[in-house]
Design a protein around this motif. Structure first.
Motif, PDB file in Angstrom:
ATOM      1  N   LYS A  45       2.201   2.091  -3.470  1.00  0.00           N
ATOM      2  CA  LYS A  45       1.280   2.708  -4.348  1.00  0.00           C
ATOM      3  C   LYS A  45       1.104   4.221  -4.445  1.00  0.00           C
ATOM      4  N   ASN A  46       1.049   4.772  -2.888  1.00  0.00           N
ATOM      5  CA  ASN A  46       0.558   5.631  -2.638  1.00  0.00           C
ATOM      6  C   ASN A  46       2.284   6.944  -3.229  1.00  0.00           C
ATOM      7  N   ASN A  83       3.564   6.096  -6.199  1.00  0.00           N
ATOM      8  CA  ASN A  83       3.698   5.668  -7.491  1.00  0.00           C
ATOM      9  C   ASN A  83       4.584   4.295  -8.143  1.00  0.00           C
ATOM     10  N   ALA A 131       1.206  -1.328   0.248  1.00  0.00           N
ATOM     11  CA  ALA A 131       0.078   0.100  -0.051  1.00  0.00           C
ATOM     12  C   ALA A 131       0.582   1.558  -0.211  1.00  0.00           C
ATOM     13  N   THR A 132       2.590   0.994   0.983  1.00  0.00           N
ATOM     14  CA  THR A 132       2.847   2.788   0.565  1.00  0.00           C
ATOM     15  C   THR A 132       3.581   2.802   0.043  1.00  0.00           C
TER      16      THR A 132
END
Length: 223
Positions: free
Chosen positions: A217-218, A220, A214-215
């Protein structure tokens, strides 16, 4: 070391630079014989303006290498004024003022400042290499920031453990990168991805793997 070796086996000319005061990379390569050796040319000597980068390069069978130095722990750039310099200006306050102001101007000029010192040194040897890989410590110190500024466009690969301390360190690194980009519109920093190591097939590791995904993806980027 593995990445450098793989690139070298593919016929690429590779330079590895150990920017971590823990000297892990220097130890793995067998370069470091004495942890407290202050004589062998290292990246510390380069950053302190004692030698040019070309004089710190050790030529190996697979790749070239620049060793680290334990004194990087305390590196914060070259001082505006050393004790010896201050002593030399005793009785000459005007001379002292001019000297300090000259050093302040130097620190505000990207052609001479400490933050871009590493970039200037890399520019002097970059024509000889296809890849220059720099290994940094997890702390966001002066040496690590200079690595982020080591080229007009730097590529960052983030190794991480599946644990909370790594996740927090990655967030801090990302925030630092964003601050650099906001303050220097000419700088480009590309985060290639987050590379997990020491993964164990248990619930804790799997949970933090999900957190790190998730980190990523945040940010990019990819895990």
């Amino acid at each position: 070391v593995n990445l450098g070796t793989i690139l070298a086996k593919k016929g690429k000319k590779v330079l590895l630079i150990d920017m971590d005061a823990q000297q892990t990379l220097s130890t793995i390569t067998g370069i470091m014989k004495d942890r407290f050796d202050e004589e062998t040319p290292s990246i510390y000597h380069v950053l302190m303006n004692q030698i040019p980068l070309k004089d710190a390069i050790l030529h190996g069978e697979d790749f070239d290498f620049v060793k680290s130095d334990y004194r990087l722990y305390s590196y914060s750039g070259t001082p505006l004024l050393t004790k010896e310099q201050a002593t030399s200006f005793q009785g000459d306050p005007d001379g002292l003022y001019d000297f300090v102001m000259q050093n302040l101007r130097r620190q505000n000029d990207p052609m001479t400042d400490d933050r871009h010192k590493l970039r200037r040194e890399l520019d002097s040897v970059s024509e000889y290499y296809d890849f220059i890989l720099l290994d940094t410590n997890p702390d966001l110190d002066a040496a690590s920031v200079s690595v982020l500024l080591a080229a007009p466009k730097t590529h960052v690969l983030i190794p991480a453990f599946p644990e909370e301390s790594s996740r927090q360190a990655i967030i801090a690194l990302y925030n630092t990168i964003q601050t650099i980009l906001e303050n220097d519109l000419t700088q480009r920093i590309n985060i290639l991805g987050i590379l997990i190591s020491r993964f164990e097939r248990n619930n804790i590791s799997k949970r933090y793997l999900s957190y790190l995904d998730a980190t990523a993806k945040n940010m990019n980027t990819i895990l």
